[in-house]
Design a protein around this motif. Sequence first.
Motif, mmCIF file in Angstrom:
data_model
loop_
_atom_site.group_PDB
_atom_site.id
_atom_site.type_symbol
_atom_site.label_atom_id
_atom_site.label_comp_id
_atom_site.label_asym_id
_atom_site.label_seq_id
_atom_site.Cartn_x
_atom_site.Cartn_y
_atom_site.Cartn_z
ATOM 1 N N ARG A 52 3.730 1.272 8.522
ATOM 2 C CA ARG A 52 3.257 2.404 7.720
ATOM 3 C C ARG A 52 3.860 3.715 8.209
ATOM 4 O O ARG A 52 4.253 4.575 7.407
ATOM 5 C CB ARG A 52 1.734 2.481 7.756
ATOM 6 N N VAL A 80 -7.273 6.686 6.824
ATOM 7 C CA VAL A 80 -6.427 6.362 5.678
ATOM 8 C C VAL A 80 -6.385 7.537 4.716
ATOM 9 O O VAL A 80 -7.150 8.476 4.832
ATOM 10 C CB VAL A 80 -6.967 5.110 4.950
ATOM 11 N N ALA A 91 -6.365 -0.130 2.802
ATOM 12 C CA ALA A 91 -5.875 0.226 4.128
ATOM 13 C C ALA A 91 -6.976 0.082 5.175
ATOM 14 O O ALA A 91 -6.727 -0.394 6.294
ATOM 15 C CB ALA A 91 -5.333 1.650 4.116
ATOM 16 N N ILE A 151 0.825 -1.215 0.000
ATOM 17 C CA ILE A 151 0.000 0.000 0.000
ATOM 18 C C ILE A 151 0.854 1.259 0.000
ATOM 19 O O ILE A 151 0.544 2.243 -0.677
ATOM 20 C CB ILE A 151 -0.953 -0.016 1.213
#
Length: 580
Positions: free
Chosen positions: A181, A580, A113, A101
Amino acid sequence: MTARAPLSANPTPSRLTTPAFSAEACLLVIVAVYIVVVALLPLVRLFWTALTSDENGSVFGALIRQWRSPSAVRALTHTLETGAWSVSVSMAIGTGAAFLIMLCDVRAKTMAAFAVMLPMLIPAQITALAWVEMLTPSGPLQVFARLAGGTLAGSNPLYSGRGIALVMGVEHAPLVFLAVRAGLARLPRDMIESARLAGASPARVLRSVILPALAPALLGGGTMAFIAAIANFGTPAILGIPGRYPMLTTLIYQRLQGFGPGALGQVASLALILALLAVAGLALRALLARRAYARLDAAGAPFAGFELGPWRDMASAVLWLVLALIAVLPLLTLIGVSLSPAIGVPLSLHTVTLDAYRQLLGNDTVRRAFLNSAVLAGGAALGCVAVSVPLAYLAAVRRLRAARVLDLVADLSYAVPGTVLALGVILILLRPIPLVGVSLYGTLGILGFAYLARFLALALRPVMAGAEQFDRALDEAGQAAGAGLWRRIVFIVLPAAAPSAVAAALLVFMAAFNELTVSALLWSTGNETVGVAVFLYQYEGDAAAATALASLSLAFTLGLALMALLLRRYLPEGVLRWRV
């Protein structure tokens, strides 16, 4: 020659310093007493009981005796084994999803996500229940296996240590995803582009540049997944108790349920080791977090990612296939079972029925559980936010060192496993409250007290994030204009903190409404909650009622998550973890 007035005759400094200081001190003392009584006292009492409950007066006698027992050793071994296996699952899912992602141009990144984060929004017992139904003889995985010409194991393989590890690995994968992330978002573009200009392939850049830079973030995410695994009660309760696979959280529950308050000394010793494991993991995570920030906070814009070219569609398909299997299919199965007229009957337009929902809504116990959960969750949300706002003001705006210490102390009741906190609450509230003589044990009040302790840190984080961005000049201007502390909080701080406070209240309500880990040890007849009701229905073998109640709870939780998402534009970055 005009005489100068003495400094003490100037009213302005007196108005701005002494009363303000007294009001701040008063507010700080009130918040401190609340946090010490609600968040710290249960843990201190638990540790004291674990160390001093020996009949012979030995300080460590009871602790040593408990941890020499075969049942405790077995439960500890199972806890560590399943924790380690679940971390491997979480690392594979969370890291792979974060790389695809964040580093690749896969399709529908935003939806992907959110799908990765979905298990974080769903209580552990509901996730475990959904996976159980997915692997029943009439479940989708068994149907797919028969269509392929084979079959899965005769008994449900989830009722085992590996099954518990698999489900917990899926549940805690979002923790790894968040850590990775965050690391990838801080990855400097210059470092990667230099390697690409030197002729390195994307695979070599990933292996030689990105992975070494992300090592602390990866280890930190794995540590958080392990802490969550050893503290998990819902999944081991749904899968481990029927499968005769005890873990520390379920062993504490079963001993307390079997022997009552007389076993508090024994289970306190078990809980102490569980708490020490969690604290050690948190200390390691804090150390890794500092190293991650030091390594990744280099100057430069973040890396934009790799273009997959002809492999883009295939990578997107693989990502969505995995996400559909682990996040979407179990929930659809859960809903499908709740709409089925009986176990084993295929679901179709002709067989779909709402009988399970009608029976639930007509059940007094279920209605009472929903009411109890709503009252407890609402009270916890309001109480935690009411304490979080003044504490965040004192710590972030007024910069009081004592307030920052209280902020750390408030985290303790959320950092330790919920089973540990619940035992501490029982120990301090088993007898009537001194001076007033009121007993909360066996009432809804003991659940409310535990919820206030458990979710204070959850409310503090978004409120503190909002307070850190507050313009201190506004508070100083109000003070210079003669506004007292309480007036500044009401008319200056509260309007600015309102979005973060509302988000904090929603987060607490969502977590408390379906709570099971704390409630399982504190509930009593007439004081059931939704989380407890789902667990009891599944424990009694009533799959239709359990799945229907879980589906209602799930719909309610996702609705609250959507409400919180609508506030995202008004919130500081990082308040909504599934944003997200």
